[in-house]
Scaffold this active site. Structure first.
Site, short mmCIF file in Angstrom:
data_model
loop_
_atom_site.label_atom_id
_atom_site.label_comp_id
_atom_site.label_asym_id
_atom_site.label_seq_id
_atom_site.Cartn_x
_atom_site.Cartn_y
_atom_site.Cartn_z
N ASP A 145 3.22 -1.44 -12.23
CA ASP A 145 4.35 -2.16 -11.66
C ASP A 145 5.45 -2.20 -12.72
O ASP A 145 5.17 -2.44 -13.89
CB ASP A 145 3.92 -3.59 -11.30
CG ASP A 145 4.39 -4.00 -9.92
OD1 ASP A 145 5.62 -4.12 -9.76
OD2 ASP A 145 3.56 -4.18 -9.03
N ASP A 252 9.56 -2.62 -8.87
CA ASP A 252 9.82 -3.91 -8.25
C ASP A 252 11.30 -4.09 -7.93
O ASP A 252 12.16 -3.72 -8.73
CB ASP A 252 9.38 -5.00 -9.25
CG ASP A 252 9.27 -6.37 -8.63
OD1 ASP A 252 8.49 -6.54 -7.69
OD2 ASP A 252 9.98 -7.29 -9.11
N GLU A 309 10.38 -0.63 -4.44
CA GLU A 309 10.26 -1.71 -3.46
C GLU A 309 11.68 -2.08 -3.03
O GLU A 309 12.43 -2.68 -3.79
CB GLU A 309 9.57 -2.93 -4.07
CG GLU A 309 9.39 -4.03 -3.04
CD GLU A 309 9.40 -5.45 -3.62
OE1 GLU A 309 8.82 -6.33 -3.01
OE2 GLU A 309 10.02 -5.66 -4.69
N HIS A 386 0.50 -7.67 -1.78
CA HIS A 386 0.26 -8.97 -2.42
C HIS A 386 1.31 -10.01 -2.04
O HIS A 386 1.22 -11.16 -2.47
CB HIS A 386 0.25 -8.80 -3.94
CG HIS A 386 1.61 -8.45 -4.47
ND1 HIS A 386 2.17 -7.19 -4.32
CD2 HIS A 386 2.54 -9.20 -5.09
CE1 HIS A 386 3.39 -7.19 -4.84
NE2 HIS A 386 3.63 -8.40 -5.32
N ASP A 387 2.32 -9.63 -1.27
CA ASP A 387 3.36 -10.57 -0.85
C ASP A 387 3.25 -10.92 0.63
O ASP A 387 4.15 -11.56 1.17
CB ASP A 387 4.75 -9.95 -1.07
CG ASP A 387 5.11 -9.83 -2.55
OD1 ASP A 387 4.59 -10.62 -3.36
OD2 ASP A 387 5.91 -8.94 -2.88
C1 GLC Z 1 8.63 -8.49 -5.76
C2 GLC Z 1 7.17 -8.77 -5.95
C3 GLC Z 1 6.92 -10.23 -5.80
C4 GLC Z 1 7.72 -10.97 -6.83
C5 GLC Z 1 9.18 -10.57 -6.79
C6 GLC Z 1 9.89 -11.00 -8.04
O1 GLC Z 1 9.08 -8.77 -4.49
O2 GLC Z 1 6.43 -8.00 -5.06
O3 GLC Z 1 5.56 -10.56 -5.88
O4 GLC Z 1 7.62 -12.35 -6.62
O5 GLC Z 1 9.36 -9.19 -6.72
O6 GLC Z 1 9.54 -10.18 -9.12
#
Ligand code: GLC
Ligand code: CA
Length: 624
Positions: A145, A252, A309, A386-387
Site C-alpha cells: 500500500d 491510496d 484507489e 478493508h473499507d
Molecule cells: C483509503 C484507505 C482507507 C483510509 C483512507 C485514508 O481510502 O483505503 O482505509 O482510511 O484511504 O488513508
C-alpha cells in the site's frame, strides 16, 4: 461508451438445449475438482493486450487481522508467511498487503510515521524482506500500500513542519491563518469537512495556524505543490521498497494529491452544519496527472504495477480514462467505487444504505465491462475490501447457512467470469459476513466508526430510538465488518491467535461454521468452489479475463445474464441475485446446442429446470 448492448432473444430452440443438457457430464458439477491445467500460452490474444496484472487474481491482506504468529492478539508478517501456501493453493497470483509501516495506528496504518520501518507488532524490515522473497519463491507477486496523500502527525517531516513558521519543511504541509469573525471568534480557513466527520483543519497552538487534513487530524495532508516534498515522498515511500523487490503498489487515494490550493469555501449544501462536503476541491486537482506522471516514471523503471484507489470520484468513463488509458494514462488500473457506493446515503455526517437494487448493480457492472472492451483502459473486479462491509451481507443471502453458501457461490461465478483484474479480500472466500447487529457499538474500533458513535451520542442524548437509528446506519456502512480476525479453524480463537489471548478485534460469532480448515476438507464448501472457479478462470482466460462482454435483458430483473465471447468460443453466466425462484429458459437461444455446464451451485441437474432457484447460478461454455 455508455451503451449496454442487449441481445434480443433469438427464439426458443429448446430441443437442442435439452439434448445438450442430457449429455452434460456430472463431472462438471460443483463437487468435482477440475485438474489445474498449465496456462495456455497459445491463446490467440494479441500480445500487446495481454498483461500479467490483467490475468492475475489479487488477494488483499489486512495484516492486523490475518494471522498472529506470536500470541499478542495482532496479526503479523510471519503470520502472513505461514499462510502463503494456503493462498497459492487457492489460486492467488498477487498479494496486496495493507499498510505495514510504522504508524501510531490512528487509522490502522494509513497514518504513517516512517515509510522505511515496519510497525513493530507486525515485524521488522527483515521479516518483510522474507515475505517478499517467500512470495516470489512460490511464483506469486506482492504489492504494498502506498499512502502518500498524508502522513501521520508523528512523522518527522510534520514534526519539523509544525515546529516553527520558519522551518524549511513548513511548506511540506498546508498551513493557513485563521479567519476571524466580527465578534473576534476564530474559524478555520474554509468550511471543508474531513472524511472522519470533523472540520478538515486543525488549529495548532504553537505557531497559531491551521493545518489541512482531509482525514483525521492526526493525518495532515502533504503539500504536493512543493517539488522537494514530492521527491522526498518518492524516495522514502516508493524507491525504498521497490529496491527490495516488490512488484508494485496499491496507491491510496490516488486522485487527492493535487488540490484547489486557493482553498475556496465549499458551497453550502447542508445549511444546518458548520462544515460542508468539499471532495470536489481536494480531489482531481489541476496537477493530478502531472504528479502521477512523475510517479509513473519511477514505477516504470521497476516494471511495477500501479493500482490506484480512485476515491470520491465522479465515476464516469470520460473522467476515469485519463488515469488508466494504456496509451496516455499514468496508472495500470484503478479501484472504482461506483458499484460499492450504490445505494449509499450520506447526509449531515449520517450514513446508511438503501436496499440492494439488482438492476442498478447490473447496469453499473455492465458499464465498466463495456469500458474495458471499448477503450484502452482496464478495470478491477471486486466486491469487498478493508473499507467496506462484507459482500455476502450486501449482495448475497443473510439467511440459512445453506443459502449463504449458495449465494456466495453465485457471487463467485459472477466475479470469476467477468472481464478485469479480480481482487478478493481476506475471508471473502469463506463467505464471512458482517458483525451481528446485536453487538455493542464498542466492538467497533475504526476511527470513522468511533467518531460516528460519539457524534450520534451527542446528537441523540437520552433518546434511545434516535441512537439505534444512527447505529443502524453505521452498521450498514462500517469498515469494521471486514476487519474482524480471519477464521482459520474451529479451535480456540479460530486459530487466528493463541488460546487464551484476546484478539485485537472480536471474532465474528460464525467462525465455528465458517473457517478454512473446515471448508478445505469439504468439496461442497464455498472455499472449494472459489478454488475451482479461479482455476476455471485461468483455463478459460481468453473468455473470462479478455472476452467481449454482452449483457442480456431478462424479464426477471433480479436475474443477471451475460455472455463472454472470444473468437468462436462463448460462455454464458446466469445468476439469480434474489432469494426467490425465478423462471428462465433463455439458455438455449443464447448458448445453443454446444453449450455445456461449466459450473453451477446446485448439483442436482437443476440446469435442466425452467426456473432458477433462490441464489442459483450457472456458467455455460461452448466446447469449441
Ligand atoms: C483509503 C484507505 C482507507 C483510509 C483512507 C485514508 O481510502 O483505503 O482505509 O482510511 O484511504 O488513508
Ligand atoms: Ca502478533
Amino acid at each position: 461508451m455508455r451503451r449496454i448492448r442487449s441481445l434480443t432473444a433469438l427464439g426458443s430452440a429448446v430441443v437442442a438445449l435439452v439434448a445438450a443438457f442430457i449429455l452434460t457430464e456430472r463431472y462438471y458439477l460443483e463437487f468435482d475438482f477440475v485438474e489445474q491445467k498449465t496456462l495456455n500460452h497459445d491463446m490467440d490474444i494479441p500480445e500487446q493486450q495481454r498483461e500479467w496484472w490483467k490475468e492475475a487474481v489479487i488477494y488483499e491482506i489486512y495484516p492486523a487481522s490475518f494471522k498472529d504468529s506470536n500470541g499478542d492478539g495482532i496479526g503479523d508478517i510471519p503470520g502472513i508467511i505461514s499462510k502463503l501456501d494456503y493462498l497459492h493453493d487457492l489460486g492467488i497470483d498477487v498479494i496486496h498487503i495493507c499498510p505495514h509501516y510504522q504508524s501510531p495506528q490512528v487509522d490502522m496504518g494509513y497514518d504513517i510515521s516512517d515509510y522505511e520501518t515496519v510497525h513493530p507488532p507486525y515485524g521488522t524490515v527483515y521479516d518483510v524482506q522474507a515475505l517478499i522473497d517467500a512470495t516470489h519463491t512460490r511464483g506469486m507477486k506482492i504489492i504494498f500500500d502506498l499512502v502518500i496523500n498524508h502522513s501521520s502527525d508523528q512523522h518527522k517531516w510534520f514534526q519539523e513542519s509544525r515546529s516553527s513558521k520558519e522551518n524549511p519543511k513548513r511548506d511540506w504541509y498546508f498551513w493557513r491563518p485563521a479567519r476571524w469573525d466580527d465578534e473576534g471568534n476564530r474559524h478555520p480557513p474554509n468550511n471543508w469537512r474531513s472524511h472522519f466527520t470533523v472540520p478538515a483543519w486543525t488549529w495548532d497552538e504553537k505557531t497559531e495556524e491551521y493545518y489541512l487534513h482531509v482525514y483525521a487530524p492526526e493525518m495532515p495532508d502533504l503539500n504536493w505543490e512543493n517539488e522537494e516534498t514530492r521527491h522526498a515522498i518518492y524516495n522514502s515511500s516508493m524507491i525504498f521498497w521497490l529496491e527490495r523487490g516488490i512488484d508494485g503498489f496499491r496507491i491510496d487515494t490516488v486522485n487527492k494529491y493535487s488540490k484547489d490550493v486557493s482553498f475556496p469555501d465549499a458551497p453550502i449544501t447542508e445549511p444546518s452544519e458548520e462544515t460542508q462536503p468539499a471532495a470536489k476541491f481536494y480531489n482531481n486537482g489541476p496537477r493530478i496527472h502531472e504528479f502521477l506522471g512523475e510517479m509513473k516514471e519511477i514505477l516504470d523503471q521497476y516494471g511495477a504495477l500501479a493500482l490506484g484507489e480512485l476515491s470520491h470520484f465522479p465515476y464516469t468513463e470520460e473522467r476515469e480514462l485519463p488515469f488508466v488509458s494504456a496509451s496516455t494514462g499514468q496508472l495500470n488500473v484503478v479501484f472504482n467505487y461506483g458499484l460499492m457506493a450504490l445505494g449509499q446515503k450520506r447526509e449531515k455526517g449520517q450514513e446508511g444504505r438503501s436496499p440492494f437494487n439488482v438492476p442498478a448493480f447490473k447496469a453499473e457492472l455492465s458499464r465498466w465491462q463495456c469500458f474495458a472492451d471499448e477503450t484502452d483502459g482496464w478495470v478491477t473486479l471486486f466486491l469487498e475490501n478493508h473499507d467496506s462491509p462484507r459482500s455476502l451481507s450486501r449482495f448475497g443471502s443473510n439467511g440459512s447457512t445453506e443459502e449463504q453458501v449458495r449465494s456466495g457461490k453465485m457471487l463467485a461465478m459472477l466475479m470469476a467470469t467477468l472481464t478485469g483484474t479480480l481482487v478478493l479480500y481476506q475471508g471473502q472466500e469463506l463467505g464471512m459476513s458482517n458483525a451481528p447487529r446485536s453487538w455493542p457499538a464498542e466492538e467497533f474500533k475504526d476511527v470513522r466508526s468511533v467518531n460516528m458513535v460519539t457524534r450520534a451520542k451527542e446528537t441523540c442524548r437520552a433518546d434511545s430510538a434516535c441512537l439505534e437509528k444512527e447505529l443502524d446506519g453505521l452498521w450498514e456502512t462500517a469498515r469494521d465488518h471486514a476487519r474482524l480476525p480471519m477464521q482459520w479453524n474451529s479451535g480456540p480463537n479460530a486459530g487466528f491467535t493463541d488460546d487464551g489471548v484476546a484478539p485485537w478485534m472480536r471474532l465474528n460469532d460464525e467462525w465455528k461454521i465458517k473457517n478454512v480448515e473446515m471448508q478445505s476438507g469439504n468439496p461442497l464448501s464455498l472455499l472449494s468452489f472459489w478454488r475451482r472457479m479461479l482455476k476455471l478462470r485461468k483455463e478459460h482466460q481468453e473468455l473470462f479475463v479478455y472476452g467481449t462482454y454482452r449483457f442480456h435483458e431478462t424479464e426477471e430483473e433480479e436475474l443477471f445474464v451475460f455472455t463472454k465471447e472470444w473468437n468462436k468460443k462463448k460462455s454464458l453466466t446466469v445468476v439469480n441475485m434474489s432469494g426467490q425462484e425465478k423462471s428462465w429458459q433463455g439458455a438455449a437461444s443464447i448458448i445453443g446446442e454446444e453449450g455445456r455446464i461449466l459450473a453451477e451451485n446446485i448439483g442436482d441437474g437443476a440446469h435442466r429446470h425452467k426456473t432458477l432457484s433462490a441464489w442459483e447460478g450457472r456458467v455455460y461454455v461452448t466446447t469449441s
